[in-house]
Design a protein around this motif. Structure first.
Motif, short mmCIF file in Angstrom:
data_model
loop_
_atom_site.label_atom_id
_atom_site.label_comp_id
_atom_site.label_asym_id
_atom_site.label_seq_id
_atom_site.Cartn_x
_atom_site.Cartn_y
_atom_site.Cartn_z
N UNK A 145 1.06 -0.71 0.03
CA UNK A 145 0.26 -0.48 -0.07
C UNK A 145 0.81 1.23 0.06
N UNK A 146 1.73 1.76 0.79
CA UNK A 146 2.08 2.86 1.26
C UNK A 146 3.87 2.67 0.48
N UNK A 147 3.92 1.66 0.51
CA UNK A 147 5.12 1.12 -0.28
C UNK A 147 5.34 2.36 -1.72
N UNK A 148 4.16 1.91 -2.47
CA UNK A 148 4.25 3.13 -3.66
C UNK A 148 4.33 4.24 -3.12
N UNK A 149 3.49 4.93 -2.23
CA UNK A 149 4.09 6.13 -2.30
C UNK A 149 5.71 6.29 -2.01
N UNK A 150 6.20 5.60 -0.56
CA UNK A 150 7.54 5.47 -0.93
C UNK A 150 8.33 5.12 -1.87
N UNK A 151 7.38 4.31 -3.10
CA UNK A 151 8.53 4.65 -4.82
C UNK A 151 7.99 5.91 -5.36
N UNK A 152 7.09 6.22 -5.44
CA UNK A 152 6.73 7.32 -6.03
C UNK A 152 8.18 8.53 -5.51
N UNK A 153 7.92 9.07 -4.08
CA UNK A 153 8.35 9.90 -3.17
C UNK A 153 10.61 9.97 -3.32
#
Length: 154
Positions: free
Chosen positions: A1-9
């Motif tokens: 889930x949030x790994x995708x946010x970390x991947x984007x930033x």
């Protein structure tokens, strides 16, 4: 889930510190319990902060991360992700919970670090050699404290 946010930033990184823990509570309760913890959640963590000269151990994690210069890019009832830069190093930190099939949650933290240039990378590698194991210990203690707090809430 949030790994995708970390991947984007911060998709490229030299250091990644990931920890998780199963909690018998909803994801929302798990994250609320974690973010309500004092940063210096126990004497061990408080001592490590003192030794490193990190201010704000009395603050709740929700206030502590911005004090360290991590600007919130996600803040919901299931997640917090902050990003900051210091001396040529970009840092992303996330804490989030995902639902498990049994009604509980998996509470996770992840820190990623990327150096903008070789000099910063060399400095950070030396720093992380010393600090990395203590950083992992702090995250394990935060997660354990969050589990106790969340499970005591019901």
């Amino acid at each position: 889930m949030l790994r995708f946010v970390l991947d984007s930033v911060l998709p490229i990184y030299e250091v990644r510190e990931y920890r998780d823990i199963a909690i018998e509570a909803s994801p929302e309760t798990a994250v609320a319990a974690a973010l309500a913890l004092r940063a210096g959640t126990d004497p061990v963590v408080a001592t490590l902060f003192w030794l490193r000269g990190i201010p704000g151990g009395e603050l709740r994690l929700k206030e502590f991360f911005p004090r360290l210069g991590l600007k919130s890019v996600v803040s919901t009832d299931r997640a917090f992700v902050g990003v900051g830069e210091l001396l040529g190093v970009r840092i992303a930190f996330g804490i989030w919970a995902e639902a498990r099939g049994d009604g509980g949650a998996l509470l996770a933290t992840e820190t990623r670090v990327h150096a903008a240039h070789d000099a910063a990378r060399r400095r950070f590698r030396l720093y992380w050699l010393v600090v990395g194991p203590f950083s992992a210990l702090i995250r394990r203690r935060w997660l354990s404290a969050a589990r106790r707090a969340a499970e005591s809430r019901g």
